[in-house]
Design an enzyme around this catalytic site. Structure first.
Site, PDB file in Angstrom:
ATOM      1  N   LYS A 116     -16.358 -15.095   6.150  1.00 48.19           N
ATOM      2  CA  LYS A 116     -16.288 -13.927   5.263  1.00 48.19           C
ATOM      3  C   LYS A 116     -17.249 -14.014   4.086  1.00 48.19           C
ATOM      4  O   LYS A 116     -17.690 -12.976   3.572  1.00 48.19           O
ATOM      5  CB  LYS A 116     -14.856 -13.727   4.768  1.00 48.19           C
ATOM      6  CG  LYS A 116     -13.790 -13.681   5.874  1.00 48.19           C
ATOM      7  CD  LYS A 116     -14.052 -12.610   6.911  1.00 48.19           C
ATOM      8  CE  LYS A 116     -13.197 -12.813   8.153  1.00 48.19           C
ATOM      9  NZ  LYS A 116     -13.580 -11.974   9.279  1.00 48.19           N
ATOM     10  N   GLY A 165      -5.200 -10.949   6.758  1.00 47.97           N
ATOM     11  CA  GLY A 165      -4.198 -11.163   5.709  1.00 47.97           C
ATOM     12  C   GLY A 165      -3.690 -12.583   5.552  1.00 47.97           C
ATOM     13  O   GLY A 165      -2.970 -12.858   4.603  1.00 47.97           O
ATOM     14  N   LYS A 201     -12.204  -9.137  -6.698  1.00 51.29           N
ATOM     15  CA  LYS A 201     -11.350  -8.337  -7.579  1.00 51.29           C
ATOM     16  C   LYS A 201     -10.320  -7.626  -6.716  1.00 51.29           C
ATOM     17  O   LYS A 201     -10.634  -7.198  -5.610  1.00 51.29           O
ATOM     18  CB  LYS A 201     -12.197  -7.324  -8.350  1.00 51.29           C
ATOM     19  CG  LYS A 201     -11.390  -6.549  -9.390  1.00 51.29           C
ATOM     20  CD  LYS A 201     -12.268  -5.894 -10.429  1.00 51.29           C
ATOM     21  CE  LYS A 201     -11.412  -5.241 -11.513  1.00 51.29           C
ATOM     22  NZ  LYS A 201     -10.605  -6.230 -12.276  1.00 51.29           N
ATOM     23  N   ILE A 203      -8.410  -4.660  -5.397  1.00 51.84           N
ATOM     24  CA  ILE A 203      -8.480  -3.193  -5.369  1.00 51.84           C
ATOM     25  C   ILE A 203      -7.038  -2.703  -5.302  1.00 51.84           C
ATOM     26  O   ILE A 203      -6.294  -3.068  -4.391  1.00 51.84           O
ATOM     27  CB  ILE A 203      -9.290  -2.688  -4.155  1.00 51.84           C
ATOM     28  CG1 ILE A 203     -10.692  -3.335  -4.114  1.00 51.84           C
ATOM     29  CG2 ILE A 203      -9.399  -1.170  -4.173  1.00 51.84           C
ATOM     30  CD1 ILE A 203     -11.592  -3.029  -5.293  1.00 51.84           C
ATOM     31  N   LYS A 237      -0.808  -3.024  12.024  1.00 52.68           N
ATOM     32  CA  LYS A 237      -1.000  -1.576  11.962  1.00 52.68           C
ATOM     33  C   LYS A 237       0.057  -0.875  12.787  1.00 52.68           C
ATOM     34  O   LYS A 237       0.469  -1.371  13.837  1.00 52.68           O
ATOM     35  CB  LYS A 237      -2.398  -1.221  12.491  1.00 52.68           C
ATOM     36  CG  LYS A 237      -3.505  -1.723  11.562  1.00 52.68           C
ATOM     37  CD  LYS A 237      -4.874  -1.589  12.193  1.00 52.68           C
ATOM     38  CE  LYS A 237      -5.921  -2.204  11.264  1.00 52.68           C
ATOM     39  NZ  LYS A 237      -7.216  -2.387  11.953  1.00 52.68           N
ATOM     40  N   ARG A 292     -14.928  -7.343  17.773  1.00 49.49           N
ATOM     41  CA  ARG A 292     -14.270  -7.070  19.053  1.00 49.49           C
ATOM     42  C   ARG A 292     -14.014  -5.563  19.182  1.00 49.49           C
ATOM     43  O   ARG A 292     -14.132  -4.839  18.202  1.00 49.49           O
ATOM     44  CB  ARG A 292     -12.925  -7.787  19.092  1.00 49.49           C
ATOM     45  CG  ARG A 292     -11.991  -7.307  17.979  1.00 49.49           C
ATOM     46  CD  ARG A 292     -10.584  -7.849  18.058  1.00 49.49           C
ATOM     47  NE  ARG A 292      -9.700  -7.181  17.102  1.00 49.49           N
ATOM     48  CZ  ARG A 292      -9.561  -7.506  15.834  1.00 49.49           C
ATOM     49  NH1 ARG A 292     -10.263  -8.506  15.320  1.00 49.49           N
ATOM     50  NH2 ARG A 292      -8.752  -6.822  15.045  1.00 49.49           N
ATOM     51  N   VAL A 295      -7.575  -2.490  19.027  1.00 51.24           N
ATOM     52  CA  VAL A 295      -6.433  -1.776  19.612  1.00 51.24           C
ATOM     53  C   VAL A 295      -6.610  -0.262  19.440  1.00 51.24           C
ATOM     54  O   VAL A 295      -6.400   0.503  20.380  1.00 51.24           O
ATOM     55  CB  VAL A 295      -5.114  -2.232  18.934  1.00 51.24           C
ATOM     56  CG1 VAL A 295      -3.932  -1.384  19.416  1.00 51.24           C
ATOM     57  CG2 VAL A 295      -4.854  -3.712  19.176  1.00 51.24           C
ATOM     58  N   ARG A 338       1.455   3.008  17.580  1.00 55.09           N
ATOM     59  CA  ARG A 338       1.718   1.825  18.416  1.00 55.09           C
ATOM     60  C   ARG A 338       3.216   1.753  18.636  1.00 55.09           C
ATOM     61  O   ARG A 338       3.987   1.799  17.672  1.00 55.09           O
ATOM     62  CB  ARG A 338       1.262   0.555  17.712  1.00 55.09           C
ATOM     63  CG  ARG A 338      -0.220   0.536  17.397  1.00 55.09           C
ATOM     64  CD  ARG A 338      -0.610  -0.825  16.873  1.00 55.09           C
ATOM     65  NE  ARG A 338      -1.994  -0.822  16.418  1.00 55.09           N
ATOM     66  CZ  ARG A 338      -2.675  -1.925  16.108  1.00 55.09           C
ATOM     67  NH1 ARG A 338      -2.084  -3.111  16.197  1.00 55.09           N
ATOM     68  NH2 ARG A 338      -3.930  -1.841  15.713  1.00 55.09           N
TER      69      ARG A 338
END
Ligand code: MV4
Length: 445
Positions: A116, A165, A201, A203, A237, A292, A295, A338
């Site tokens: 990252k 996460g 920071k 958000i 999600k 990738r 979903v 989903r």
């Protein structure tokens, strides 16, 4: 084009890839674990090979077994789907060395974007706005405190190898920074074998907006507009839609062009998703790239009328993208729910078991992506997603009405599912007005 593709995955995405292969005249090889023996989609594949027991480490994550299956069946290429080995650069490298095409990005691009901090540097070089934060890895608490003071609290401590996460902490002051830094490092070490962290920071109350991109081997990169994926619970999600209902056409163009610039700078090939946070003032900030197919790709397929899985197969086989950006229009609104084998009334705990009645909805504006059928037994060994229900309509209000109608028709017995949870979200006036952010579910349910 390939003559035979092996699918190193299971469930609805394995079926989705089989369908794309068949439309392109490609023979599809399925692999399955003992827990998936008897799945109906295996009969749709041209060949199906058992690769081991239910436990993923001995089947869907077992590289030697998957490579053996590819060799035995004489497959030219492997589609990894999502999850399992889809973002494993080692797997992509091994495929390459074995002369089997990995249907995904080159291992170098995957490695670069999986880090990252490197991805942030790349975004900066590409001139894309990113969340203010540290320039690189933060080595220790004292260095971190200085950088955090410069950024201004609250800050977020994130794992360099992270995403989704894990290994993430919010710090509101020096004291919570000290404890958050140490626990983020420990969690990152446990989860990724790499404890490196960086700072951003925080958000506040952002929306999660991501851009679908496809790149071919000649360096041509196209976008398929954005998805709003703010309706999630604990980083899972639940509902995704396209387009994002709150951005104007000018912001949309800037957002999508930013995604393309990042992907071009990474020498990327195949499907990618570029994730952004969108704040209350319509400012967007790059956060990470998923290397990738995701979903929720069907919502982008519906609003653009394109088949992203077929395109993945085409660009992986070396074909040029036969489209220009101007050919890709977005039309109407698509929403995906989903449907998981989980009990919303009991903390969304998994509800595996045999399905004795399964009556999926249909009719105008409905797409059902599932491998489930009446008589199927949901295994406790895998992700609990049973089905993706997609509504596609000219307007958002109509898409919501169609989705509610379809969810109400859906019969899945006797196991508990997230259908009632989706229905209550779709009935919430803040969702209908799209006054939501990534905390919406936790705050209201
Ligand atoms: C953030 C953020 C706020 N500020 N970064 C969560 C998963 C990972 N992809 C990035 N995540 C976030 N990063 C900054 N600087 C809030 C989240 C976040 C979130 C992002 C997308 C979807 C759902 C989320 C839920 C909680 C937090």
């Amino acid at each position: 084009m390939f003559s035979r593709v092996l699918i190193a995955n299971r469930g609805e995405i394995a079926l989705r890839v089989i369908r794309a292969c068949h439309e392109l005249g490609i023979s599809a090889v399925a692999v399955f674990s003992e827990a998936d023996r008897g799945a109906a989609y295996l009969d749709m594949a041209d060949e199906a090979i058992c690769i081991g027991p239910a436990v993923p480490a001995e089947s869907y994550l077992n590289i030697p077994r998957i490579m053996s299956a590819a060799e035995i069946t004489n497959a030219d290429a492997i589609h990894p789907g999502y999850g399992f080995l889809a973002e494993n650069e080692n797997f992509a490298q091994i495929c390459k060395e074995c002369g089997i095409t990995f249907i995904g990005p080159p291992p170098e691009a995957m490695r670069l974007l999986g880090n990252k901090v490197e991805a942030r540097k790349l975004a900066k070089k590409a001139g894309v706005s990113l969340v203010p934060g540290s320039d690189g890895v933060v080595e220790n608490i004292e260095q971190g405190l200085k950088i955090a003071a410069g950024i201004g609290y609250p800050v977020m401590i994130k794992a360099v190898a992270g995403g989704g996460g894990r290994g993430m902490r919010v710090a509101h002051n020096e004291m919570s920074f000290r404890s958050g830094f140490t626990s983020a490092q420990a969690e990152a070490t446990a989860a990724f074998g790499d404890g490196s962290v960086y700072l951003e920071k925080l958000i506040v109350e952002p929306r999660h907006v991501e851009v679908q991109v496809m790149a071919d081997a000649t360096g041509k990169v196209l976008h398929f507009y954005e998805r709003d994926c703010s309706i999630q619970r604990r980083h899972q999600k639940m509902i995704e839609e396209s387009p994002c209902p709150v951005i104007n056409e000018k912001t949309r163009q800037k957002l999508c062009e930013s995604a393309i610039r990042i992907i071009k700078h990474a020498n990327y090939v195949n499907a990618a998703t570029v994730e952004f946070l969108l704040d209350k003032d319509q400012h967007f900030y790059f956060i990470e790239v998923n290397t990738r197919i995701q979903v929720e790709h069907p919502v982008s397929e519906m609003v653009t009328g394109r088949d992203l899985i077929k395109m993945q197969l085409q660009v992986a086989s070396g074909e040029k993208l036969g489209l220009t950006q101007r050919d890709i229009k977005h039309r109407g609104v698509a929403i995906e729910c989903r449907i998981n084998a989980e009990d919303p009334a009991n903390g969304f705990s998994p509800c595996p078991g045999k399905i004795t009645r399964f009556i999926p909805p249909g009719g105008p504006g409905i797409r059902v992506d599932t491998h489930v059928y009446q008589g199927w037994t949901v295994s406790p060994s895998y992700d609990s997603m049973l089905c993706k229900l997609i509504a596609y309509r000219p307007t958002r209000d109509e898409a919501i009405a169609t989705m509610r109608r379809a969810l109400s028709e859906f019969v899945i017995e006797p196991i508990k599912t997230t259908i009632p949870a989706s229905l209550s979200i779709l009935s919430h006036n803040l969702f209908v007005k799209s006054k939501i952010d990534t905390e919406f579910v936790e705050r209201n349910f």
